[in-house]
Design a protein around this motif. Structure first.
Motif, PDB file in Angstrom:
ATOM      1  N   HIS A  16      -5.496   5.081   2.670  1.00  0.00           N
ATOM      2  CA  HIS A  16      -4.938   3.902   1.990  1.00  0.00           C
ATOM      3  C   HIS A  16      -5.976   2.804   1.749  1.00  0.00           C
ATOM      4  CE1 HIS A  16      -4.711   2.085   6.025  1.00  0.00           C
ATOM      5  NE2 HIS A  16      -4.561   0.929   5.417  1.00  0.00           N
ATOM      6  N   GLU A  17      -7.074   2.812   2.529  1.00  0.00           N
ATOM      7  CA  GLU A  17      -8.134   1.820   2.311  1.00  0.00           C
ATOM      8  C   GLU A  17      -9.149   2.299   1.283  1.00  0.00           C
ATOM      9  OE1 GLU A  17      -8.296  -1.161   3.269  1.00  0.00           O
ATOM     10  OE2 GLU A  17      -7.123  -1.389   5.111  1.00  0.00           O
ATOM     11  N   SER A  18      -9.495   3.576   1.310  1.00  0.00           N
ATOM     12  CA  SER A  18     -10.542   4.103   0.437  1.00  0.00           C
ATOM     13  C   SER A  18     -10.028   4.524  -0.932  1.00  0.00           C
ATOM     14  CB  SER A  18     -11.228   5.304   1.105  1.00  0.00           C
ATOM     15  OG  SER A  18     -10.281   6.329   1.388  1.00  0.00           O
ATOM     16  N   ASN A  19      -8.721   4.790  -1.048  1.00  0.00           N
ATOM     17  CA  ASN A  19      -8.125   5.233  -2.307  1.00  0.00           C
ATOM     18  C   ASN A  19      -6.899   4.364  -2.582  1.00  0.00           C
ATOM     19  OD1 ASN A  19      -6.675   6.521  -4.354  1.00  0.00           O
ATOM     20  ND2 ASN A  19      -7.239   8.570  -3.677  1.00  0.00           N
ATOM     21  N   ILE A  20      -7.036   3.424  -3.501  1.00  0.00           N
ATOM     22  CA  ILE A  20      -5.973   2.447  -3.757  1.00  0.00           C
ATOM     23  C   ILE A  20      -4.661   3.110  -4.170  1.00  0.00           C
ATOM     24  CG2 ILE A  20      -6.591   2.084  -6.184  1.00  0.00           C
ATOM     25  CD1 ILE A  20      -5.980  -0.919  -5.685  1.00  0.00           C
ATOM     26  N   ASN A  21      -4.744   4.280  -4.798  1.00  0.00           N
ATOM     27  CA  ASN A  21      -3.524   4.965  -5.214  1.00  0.00           C
ATOM     28  C   ASN A  21      -2.668   5.392  -4.026  1.00  0.00           C
ATOM     29  OD1 ASN A  21      -3.611   4.818  -8.023  1.00  0.00           O
ATOM     30  ND2 ASN A  21      -4.997   6.566  -8.177  1.00  0.00           N
ATOM     31  N   MET A  22      -3.322   5.762  -2.910  1.00  0.00           N
ATOM     32  CA  MET A  22      -2.565   6.203  -1.739  1.00  0.00           C
ATOM     33  C   MET A  22      -1.731   5.071  -1.156  1.00  0.00           C
ATOM     34  SD  MET A  22      -2.923   9.402  -1.350  1.00  0.00           S
ATOM     35  CE  MET A  22      -3.991  10.674  -2.056  1.00  0.00           C
ATOM     36  N   ASN A  23      -2.174   3.853  -1.361  1.00  0.00           N
ATOM     37  CA  ASN A  23      -1.406   2.718  -0.849  1.00  0.00           C
ATOM     38  C   ASN A  23      -0.065   2.574  -1.561  1.00  0.00           C
ATOM     39  OD1 ASN A  23      -1.433   0.502   1.067  1.00  0.00           O
ATOM     40  ND2 ASN A  23      -1.473  -0.852  -0.717  1.00  0.00           N
ATOM     41  N   LYS A  24       0.078   3.181  -2.743  1.00  0.00           N
ATOM     42  CA  LYS A  24       1.343   3.113  -3.471  1.00  0.00           C
ATOM     43  C   LYS A  24       2.486   3.754  -2.683  1.00  0.00           C
ATOM     44  CE  LYS A  24      -0.855   3.143  -8.048  1.00  0.00           C
ATOM     45  NZ  LYS A  24      -1.059   3.917  -9.301  1.00  0.00           N
ATOM     46  N   ILE A  25       2.155   4.736  -1.859  1.00  0.00           N
ATOM     47  CA  ILE A  25       3.177   5.380  -1.032  1.00  0.00           C
ATOM     48  C   ILE A  25       3.810   4.357  -0.099  1.00  0.00           C
ATOM     49  CG2 ILE A  25       3.554   7.060   0.826  1.00  0.00           C
ATOM     50  CD1 ILE A  25       3.173   8.390  -1.853  1.00  0.00           C
ATOM     51  N   PHE A  26       2.972   3.558   0.550  1.00  0.00           N
ATOM     52  CA  PHE A  26       3.471   2.592   1.519  1.00  0.00           C
ATOM     53  C   PHE A  26       4.113   1.386   0.831  1.00  0.00           C
ATOM     54  CE2 PHE A  26       0.042   5.050   3.367  1.00  0.00           C
ATOM     55  CZ  PHE A  26       0.726   5.636   4.423  1.00  0.00           C
ATOM     56  N   GLN A  27       3.601   1.013  -0.331  1.00  0.00           N
ATOM     57  CA  GLN A  27       4.229  -0.054  -1.111  1.00  0.00           C
ATOM     58  C   GLN A  27       5.644   0.348  -1.508  1.00  0.00           C
ATOM     59  OE1 GLN A  27       1.330  -0.441  -4.260  1.00  0.00           O
ATOM     60  NE2 GLN A  27       0.311  -2.174  -3.275  1.00  0.00           N
ATOM     61  N   THR A  28       5.800   1.602  -1.928  1.00  0.00           N
ATOM     62  CA  THR A  28       7.119   2.100  -2.346  1.00  0.00           C
ATOM     63  C   THR A  28       8.074   2.136  -1.168  1.00  0.00           C
ATOM     64  OG1 THR A  28       6.082   3.456  -4.074  1.00  0.00           O
ATOM     65  CG2 THR A  28       8.347   4.020  -3.433  1.00  0.00           C
ATOM     66  N   LEU A  29       7.611   2.628  -0.020  1.00  0.00           N
ATOM     67  CA  LEU A  29       8.460   2.670   1.165  1.00  0.00           C
ATOM     68  C   LEU A  29       8.936   1.291   1.559  1.00  0.00           C
ATOM     69  CD1 LEU A  29       9.540   4.375   3.653  1.00  0.00           C
ATOM     70  CD2 LEU A  29       7.430   3.670   4.809  1.00  0.00           C
ATOM     71  N   ILE A  30       8.033   0.325   1.550  1.00  0.00           N
ATOM     72  CA  ILE A  30       8.374  -1.035   1.985  1.00  0.00           C
ATOM     73  C   ILE A  30       9.293  -1.721   0.982  1.00  0.00           C
ATOM     74  CG2 ILE A  30       7.366  -3.325   2.408  1.00  0.00           C
ATOM     75  CD1 ILE A  30       4.951  -1.682   3.654  1.00  0.00           C
ATOM     76  N   GLN A  31       9.095  -1.456  -0.296  1.00  0.00           N
ATOM     77  CA  GLN A  31      10.007  -1.999  -1.305  1.00  0.00           C
ATOM     78  C   GLN A  31      11.422  -1.465  -1.085  1.00  0.00           C
ATOM     79  OE1 GLN A  31       8.182  -0.864  -4.986  1.00  0.00           O
ATOM     80  NE2 GLN A  31       6.575  -2.435  -4.868  1.00  0.00           N
ATOM     81  N   LYS A  32      11.525  -0.182  -0.762  1.00  0.00           N
ATOM     82  CA  LYS A  32      12.838   0.414  -0.474  1.00  0.00           C
ATOM     83  C   LYS A  32      13.443  -0.184   0.793  1.00  0.00           C
ATOM     84  CE  LYS A  32      13.268   3.517  -3.794  1.00  0.00           C
ATOM     85  NZ  LYS A  32      14.433   3.546  -4.708  1.00  0.00           N
ATOM     86  N   ALA A  33      12.587  -0.487   1.777  1.00  0.00           N
ATOM     87  CA  ALA A  33      13.068  -1.051   3.042  1.00  0.00           C
ATOM     88  C   ALA A  33      13.627  -2.444   2.877  1.00  0.00           C
ATOM     89  CB  ALA A  33      11.931  -1.064   4.059  1.00  0.00           C
TER      90      ALA A  33
END
Length: 239
Positions: A220-237
């Motif tokens: 999630h730090e080295s590849n900005i796209n991977m952070n989208k997974i956690f952004q999506t989870l938190i938005q759902k939360a």
């Protein structure tokens, strides 16, 4: 504004040296925590417990659940005998997480499964696993040797993950020797490796249950796209 609480399932580690040899420790890799805290949510680690009321209480304070990586799943939970290439198991963790999933679903909170998390979710819903994909013919390398931030093989994305990433193919890291064999009936595949090993699934019956075979928290730090997974989870939360 209150931060959403993202609960993360943990591992049991037995100390192997010093004054505390044999003692059990609860642990999680710090990348799981930083991937949540980076996105303005609060990460908490859930210790493995036996008491069902404690498990209910753990879920009661969570706005979302991450099922982390770790041990192989005991094949007794999908009605198979152990193969000679089965890795280390922790039945106590399996039993705990199956209950954890049950109460997370009853509360209808978002669930993200990572590596083993994908596997235990598939088993919970009635699917099965390859106990060791190295016994299959023509598989690519799915367990890299060292650097967790190296992206070792490609996966083809569709449906839910295509929506999140906005592209139909990505490179991922890989640290597993088990994988989905028979897909649970309520799951749909949304990521597939070139050797047809399933790398991502989502539930067709629940608001947000998504599971990945790779480790986005390590990227999630080295590849900005991977952070989208956690952004999506938190938005759902937050909903």
């Amino acid at each position: 504004m209150k931060k959403p609480i993202i609960a993360i399932s943990s591992n049991i580690l037995k100390d192997s040296s010093g004054n505390f040899a044999g003692y059990e420790r609860t642990y999680i890799n710090s990348d799981y925590i930083s991937s949540i805290e980076k996105n303005n949510a609060c990460a908490i680690i859930l210790p493995i417990v036996d008491d069902e009321e404690s498990i209910k209480t753990q879920i009661s304070i969570a706005d979302a659940l991450i099922l982390s990586g770790g041990y192989d799943v005991n094949p007794k939970f999908y009605n198979e005998e152990a193969s000679k290439n089965l890795g280390q198991i922790c039945t106590k963790r399996d039993e705990y997480e199956l209950k954890l999933i049950k109460y997370a679903i009853l509360k209808n909170i978002p669930i993200l499964g990572i590596c083993r998390g994908l596997q235990i979710l598939n088993v919970y819903f009635g699917g099965t696993l390859y106990q060791d994909i190295n016994s299959l013919e023509n598989t690519i390398k799915h367990s890299q040797d060292k650097d967790p931030k190296e992206e070792i093989h490609s996966v083809k994305l569709s449906s839910k993950l295509l929506e999140i990433f906005g592209q139909d193919e990505i490179m991922v890291n890989s640290f597993h020797h088990q994988a989905i064999k028979e897909l649970a009936s309520n799951f749909e595949v949304c990521a597939l490796a070139k050797d047809n090993i399933i790398e991502g699934v989502f539930s067709k019956e629940h608001d947000f249950i998504l599971a990945l075979q790779w480790h986005p928290e390590m990227l999630h730090e080295s590849n900005i796209n991977m952070n989208k997974i956690f952004q999506t989870l938190i938005q759902k939360a937050k909903k």
